[in-house]
Design an enzyme around this catalytic site. Sequence first.
Site, PDB file in Angstrom:
ATOM      1  N   TRP A 102       0.826  -1.214   0.000  1.00 12.45           N
ATOM      2  CA  TRP A 102       0.000   0.000   0.000  1.00 12.45           C
ATOM      3  C   TRP A 102       0.853   1.253   0.000  1.00 12.45           C
ATOM      4  O   TRP A 102       0.507   2.249  -0.648  1.00 12.45           O
ATOM      5  CB  TRP A 102      -1.023  -0.025   1.134  1.00 12.45           C
ATOM      6  CG  TRP A 102      -2.047  -1.080   0.846  1.00 12.45           C
ATOM      7  CD1 TRP A 102      -2.225  -2.269   1.483  1.00 12.45           C
ATOM      8  CD2 TRP A 102      -3.006  -1.069  -0.227  1.00 12.45           C
ATOM      9  NE1 TRP A 102      -3.223  -2.999   0.873  1.00 12.45           N
ATOM     10  CE2 TRP A 102      -3.724  -2.285  -0.167  1.00 12.45           C
ATOM     11  CE3 TRP A 102      -3.325  -0.159  -1.241  1.00 12.45           C
ATOM     12  CZ2 TRP A 102      -4.745  -2.595  -1.083  1.00 12.45           C
ATOM     13  CZ3 TRP A 102      -4.335  -0.472  -2.141  1.00 12.45           C
ATOM     14  CH2 TRP A 102      -5.033  -1.677  -2.058  1.00 12.45           C
ATOM     15  N   ASP A 172      -2.000   6.770   6.170  1.00 11.97           N
ATOM     16  CA  ASP A 172      -3.050   5.932   5.583  1.00 11.97           C
ATOM     17  C   ASP A 172      -3.445   4.901   6.640  1.00 11.97           C
ATOM     18  O   ASP A 172      -2.811   3.861   6.767  1.00 11.97           O
ATOM     19  CB  ASP A 172      -2.529   5.251   4.318  1.00 11.97           C
ATOM     20  CG  ASP A 172      -3.517   4.222   3.767  1.00 11.97           C
ATOM     21  OD1 ASP A 172      -4.618   4.055   4.355  1.00 11.97           O
ATOM     22  OD2 ASP A 172      -3.189   3.582   2.751  1.00 11.97           O
ATOM     23  N   LYS A 196     -13.121  -1.568   6.541  1.00 15.13           N
ATOM     24  CA  LYS A 196     -12.477  -2.516   7.457  1.00 15.13           C
ATOM     25  C   LYS A 196     -12.977  -2.288   8.886  1.00 15.13           C
ATOM     26  O   LYS A 196     -13.673  -3.128   9.437  1.00 15.13           O
ATOM     27  CB  LYS A 196     -10.965  -2.366   7.369  1.00 15.13           C
ATOM     28  CG  LYS A 196     -10.478  -2.590   5.930  1.00 15.13           C
ATOM     29  CD  LYS A 196      -9.109  -2.018   5.702  1.00 15.13           C
ATOM     30  CE  LYS A 196      -8.750  -1.934   4.241  1.00 15.13           C
ATOM     31  NZ  LYS A 196      -8.786  -3.212   3.518  1.00 15.13           N
TER      32      LYS A 196
HETATM   33  N1  PMP Z   1      -4.491   1.527   1.935  1.00  9.26           N
HETATM   34  C1  PMP Z   1      -4.568   0.409   2.675  1.00  9.26           C
HETATM   35  C2  PMP Z   1      -3.638   0.260   3.837  1.00  9.26           C
HETATM   36  C3  PMP Z   1      -5.492  -0.579   2.345  1.00  9.26           C
HETATM   37  O1  PMP Z   1      -5.573  -1.694   3.073  1.00  9.26           O
HETATM   38  C4  PMP Z   1      -6.353  -0.391   1.240  1.00  9.26           C
HETATM   39  C5  PMP Z   1      -7.413  -1.394   0.851  1.00  9.26           C
HETATM   40  N2  PMP Z   1      -7.217  -2.684   1.176  1.00  9.26           N
HETATM   41  C6  PMP Z   1      -6.216   0.773   0.485  1.00  9.26           C
HETATM   42  C7  PMP Z   1      -5.291   1.720   0.865  1.00  9.26           C
HETATM   43  C8  PMP Z   1      -7.075   1.031  -0.706  1.00  9.26           C
HETATM   44  O2  PMP Z   1      -8.316   1.380  -0.235  1.00  9.26           O
HETATM   45  P1  PMP Z   1      -9.572   1.603  -1.177  1.00  9.26           P
HETATM   46  O3  PMP Z   1      -9.939   0.277  -1.719  1.00  9.26           O
HETATM   47  O4  PMP Z   1     -10.565   2.171  -0.199  1.00  9.26           O
HETATM   48  O5  PMP Z   1      -9.174   2.586  -2.221  1.00  9.26           O
END
Ligand code: PMP
Length: 360
Positions: A102, A172, A196
Amino acid sequence: MTRVYNFSAGPAMLPEAVLEQARDEMLDWQGTGMSVMEMSHRGKAFMSIAEQAEADLRELMGIPDSYRVLFLQGGASTQFAMVPLNLTAGGATVDYINTGAWSKKAIAEAKRFCNVNIAGSSEAQNFTTVPAQDSLQLSTDAAYVHYTPNETIGGVEFPYVPDTGEVPLVADMSSTILSRPVEVERFGVIYAGAQKNIGPAGLTLVIVRDDLIGKARGGTPTMLDYKVHADNGSMYNTPPTYAWYLAGLVFQWLKRNGGLAAMAEVNRRKAEKLYAAIDGSDFYSNPVDPACRSWMNVPFVLANPGLDASFLQEAEARGLTTLKGHRSVGGMRASIYNAMPEAGVDALIEFMADFERRHG
Ligand code: PMP
């Protein structure tokens, strides 16, 4: 009907009490004769839901008045672009800490707009740890420092909040928000996709310090400007009303259950017993530095990957679902967010021991 223990990384389990309340209020929200889904976002009923949700979140997280809370769409992925667009002018340098999948996505997006300095990385350790504070090479002129407190895929979590001095820290928090108390004052921006620990997919929370709003670079699309959303109470356009309402129910559930300090206690216990079960066996293993193991996402592999399919199949038959690891890493991953009852973790541990006895 039987509910399963769903170990999905997101969308993930929601508290059963929240789902029951949503069911009870589905056709007629508090005598309005309509579902929250059918309400005007500008009407009195929805405005009260929206305001209560924000007030409850502020109370739970201890968010100071000098921060705005935005209820947006676009997922955490849209924040990968909104952060640089709102916090930098062209040609700026920004610092990113790279701790996994991420972080990498956030970095790739920031590179479209800024000079990205990688202030620290655990890539050489295959992302099984995080860089120590004293190893960070922060730029003197960075507009902000970005990091991912919990890497959802790698199951790696920062055991500390980076000290960035006067430089705004951007986090994030998608997969760790609300899992324990945080000092919001340490951050310039906190963002998280809701699916989540907050509520259903479709809602993105952004908590941003006042002085960082109103500085979007020229050419920033209206919908990507924090100021537009802050000035309009997150209602510049139609917000994700039902997800906002459900997030509000989750916040009330958290308050009824002792708030974030109580969540932290249970989450620590759940994670510790699962890691202890993994470490106590030669059949299962987790590669992450014990100091940086995630409380929320617990990846593990079987010594014999030939047994993966049977493991998943038997687990499923016992009502333990979505344990397959992310497609990029394989193996297993148990995501154990706030709404995963401790009994779910106990059931998983018991199944793992039983599976090992029969196949080990
Ligand atoms: N950052 C993290 C740490 C994540 O776990 C996720 C999704 N699993 C995201 C960003 C992306 O999030 P989204 O699907 O809401 O764009």
